[in-house]
Scaffold this motif. Structure first.
Motif, short mmCIF file in Angstrom:
data_model
loop_
_atom_site.label_atom_id
_atom_site.label_comp_id
_atom_site.label_asym_id
_atom_site.label_seq_id
_atom_site.Cartn_x
_atom_site.Cartn_y
_atom_site.Cartn_z
N ILE A 63 -4.31 4.02 11.64
CA ILE A 63 -4.77 4.10 10.26
C ILE A 63 -5.05 2.70 9.72
O ILE A 63 -4.21 1.80 9.83
N LEU A 64 -6.24 2.54 9.14
CA LEU A 64 -6.58 1.31 8.43
C LEU A 64 -6.34 1.55 6.95
O LEU A 64 -6.89 2.49 6.36
N ASP A 65 -5.51 0.72 6.32
CA ASP A 65 -5.20 0.86 4.90
C ASP A 65 -5.74 -0.35 4.14
O ASP A 65 -5.25 -1.46 4.30
N GLY A 66 -6.77 -0.12 3.31
CA GLY A 66 -7.42 -1.21 2.59
C GLY A 66 -6.90 -1.42 1.18
O GLY A 66 -7.56 -2.10 0.38
N THR A 67 -5.75 -0.85 0.84
CA THR A 67 -5.16 -1.05 -0.48
C THR A 67 -4.90 -2.55 -0.71
O THR A 67 -4.44 -3.24 0.21
N PRO A 68 -5.19 -3.08 -1.91
CA PRO A 68 -4.87 -4.49 -2.18
C PRO A 68 -3.42 -4.81 -1.82
O PRO A 68 -2.51 -4.05 -2.17
N VAL A 69 -3.21 -5.93 -1.13
CA VAL A 69 -1.89 -6.27 -0.58
C VAL A 69 -1.08 -7.08 -1.59
O VAL A 69 -1.37 -8.26 -1.85
N PHE A 70 -0.06 -6.43 -2.14
CA PHE A 70 0.92 -7.09 -3.00
C PHE A 70 2.30 -6.58 -2.61
O PHE A 70 2.42 -5.68 -1.77
N ARG A 71 3.33 -7.14 -3.22
CA ARG A 71 4.68 -6.76 -2.79
C ARG A 71 4.92 -5.26 -2.93
O ARG A 71 5.51 -4.64 -2.03
N CYS A 126 -10.31 1.38 -0.33
CA CYS A 126 -10.28 0.98 -1.73
C CYS A 126 -11.65 0.41 -2.07
O CYS A 126 -12.14 -0.49 -1.38
N ALA A 127 -12.28 0.95 -3.12
CA ALA A 127 -13.61 0.52 -3.56
C ALA A 127 -14.67 0.70 -2.48
O ALA A 127 -15.69 0.01 -2.48
N GLY A 128 -14.43 1.60 -1.54
CA GLY A 128 -15.42 1.88 -0.50
C GLY A 128 -15.72 0.71 0.40
O GLY A 128 -16.78 0.66 1.02
N ALA A 129 -14.78 -0.22 0.52
CA ALA A 129 -15.03 -1.45 1.27
C ALA A 129 -15.30 -1.19 2.75
O ALA A 129 -15.98 -1.98 3.41
#
Length: 370
Positions: A63-71, A126-129
C-alpha cells in the motif's frame, strides 16, 4: 509525564500470532504515540489497530499512503501496519510534510519510496497526487480537491471526503488550526477585530465558528447566497457585489480564503490590497491568484496551518484518517464499484460511534448535526 496507554492494543497484538514484523512495528508506533497523545485523542485509530491486529484484513498487501506526513499521521500508519500491510510512503510533493517524522519511518518498518516504483495493490491518495498509478484494487482519496484527477479512472476510488466524517477535520479542525497558526505568527489578539471569510463551505463554517468563539466581528463573502445560513451576528456579502466587498475589506483586520477554487479572488484584489490588511489562505490552491504577490500573503499563499508542527490537531483529524484507512478494506470487496464512490452510512456510523463513546470530541459532534 508519560501517558499510560488505555484500550487493549497490546493485548490484541499478542493475539495476532502471525503478525511478525508488521505487528512489532505497529506496537512500537503505539508506544511512541502515547508519549504525546491521550487515548481519547485518537480512539477511532486505536480501535482500528486493535481489531485489525487480530483480523489482519490487509495482510501482505503493498500500500502506498500519500497522506501528508506529520507526527499524528503515525497513528494512521500504526493501524495499517497492524492490519498486515506492507506500507510505502512517498516523499512530500503536493503537500508539505515534517522531514523529522519522515526520517523516522524506516525505523518503524515503513518504506520511503518514490511512487514511480509502482506495483502497489492500492493507493491511499491525497489531492490525487498519484492518480496516474495502476494499483491492483484501486484508490482511496482523502480530499475532494483530488477528485478531478480521477476523471475517467477505471479503478474504484473510495472518497473519504464524500462522507460526513470529513467535516470534523475540515470544519472544526481547520478552523481551530487557523487561529493556532495566527497565534504562532504573533497575531493572537483577535477579539473585536474584523475577519472576512471568503467561502462558506465546510472550511469557511469552521473558521466562522471559531472566530465567533473568540468574539470577532465576522463577515462572510460567497458567490452563493448564504444570508440565511450564516449565524446570527455574522454579516453576509455576495461576492458578485465587488463594491460592497471592497468596502468591507477597507475596514477588515484579516481576510482568509476558504473557497477551494484557484484564483477565486483574482478580481477582488486586481486594484491592490488595502494597507495593513492581513491575507491568509486555508485551501490547497492559490485562491488569491496572480493579482496578489505571493509574499503579500501569510506563508507565501500555502495553507496557513501547515506552518505548524501539527497542522490539524490529532483529535480533529484521526477519524478522517481512520475512514481513509477503512477505504483500503472497502476496496477489497468483490462488488466494489468502478469510479468515485462515497463511504457507506454504516461505516461512518461505526467510526462516529467510537468517537462519541471514547473521544474527547463527543460534546462537539452535535454542532455538526450528529
Amino acid at each position: 509525564m508519560r501517558i499510560r496507554p488505555l484500550f487493549s492494543f497490546a493485548a490484541a497484538c499478542r493475539l495476532a500470532y502471525d503478525g511478525g514484523d508488521m505487528i512489532d512495528a505497529a506496537t512500537r508506533l503505539a508506544d511512541y504515540l502515547h508519549r504525546f497523545y491521550a487515548p481519547d485523542e485518537f480512539p477511532a485509530l486505536l480501535h482500528q489497530a486493535e481489531s485489525w491486529a487480530i483480523a489482519r484484513p490487509l495482510k501482505g498487501l503493498r500500500i502506498l499512503d500519500g497522506t501528508p506526513v506529520f507526527r499524528n499521521t503515525l497513528a494512521k500508519y500504526m493501524a495499517l501496519l497492524a492490519a498486515g500491510a506492507e506500507l510505502y510512503v512517498p516523499p512530500p510533493s503536493v503537500m508539505p510534510g515534517d522531514t523529522a517524522v519522515l526520517a523516522m519511518l524506516a525505523g518503524c518498518g515503513i518504506h520511503v519510496a518514490d511512487a514511480v516504483e509502482g506495483g502497489f495493490d492500492m493507493v491511499l491518495d491525497c489531492a490525487g497526487a498519484h492518480a496516474g498509478l495502476n494499483p491492483r484494487y484501486g484508490f482511496a482519496e482523502l480530499t475532494r480537491s483530488g477528485v478531478p484527477r480521477f476523471a475517467g479512472c477505471h479503478h474504484p476510488v473510495f472518497l473519504a471526503d464524500a462522507g460526513v466524517i470529513k467535516m470534523i477535520e475540515t470544519c472544526l479542525g481547520t478552523g481551530e488550526s487557523f487561529f493556532r497558526a495566527m497565534e504562532f505568527l504573533g497575531y493572537g489578539d483577535v477579539q473585536g477585530r474584523m475577519l472576512v471569510v471568503f467561502g462558506y463551505g465546510k472550511v469557511g463554517r469552521g473558521l466562522v465558528y471559531y472566530a465567533l468563539r473568540q468574539q470577532m466581528d465576522v463577515v462572510v463573502v460567497d458567490s452563493v447566497e448564504r444570508s440565511t445560513e450564516v449565524p446570527g451576528g455574522v454579516r453576509f456579502v455576495h461576492a458578485g457585489d465587488l463594491k460592497a466587498v471592497h468596502a468591507v475589506l477597507r475596514h477588515a483586520w484579516c481576510a482568509v480564503t476558504a473557497t477551494g477554487v484557484r484564483g477565486a479572488l483574482e478580481e477582488v484584489f486586481r486594484g491592490g490590497v488595502p494597507d495593513g490588511l492581513l491575507l491568509a489562505n486555508m485551501g490547497v490552491e492559490d485562491e488569491f491568484g496572480g493579482s496578489v504577490p505571493t509574499k503579500r500573503v501569510l506563508s507565501d499563499k500555502k495553507p496557513l496551518n501547515f506552518i505548524l508542527e501539527e497542522p490539524t490537531s490529532m483529535c480533529y483529524i484521526e477519524t478522517t484518517m481512520a475512514l481513509h484507512n477503512a477505504g483500503a478494506v472497502e476496496l477489497l470487496r468483490p462488488d466494489c464499484p468502478v469510479g468515485v464512490f462515497a463511504p457507506s452510512a454504516e461505516l461512518e456510523r461505526e467510526l462516529l460511534g467510537i468517537v462519541s463513546l471514547k473521544g474527547r470530541l463527543a460534546s462537539d459532534l452535535p454542532l455538526l448535526g450528529w
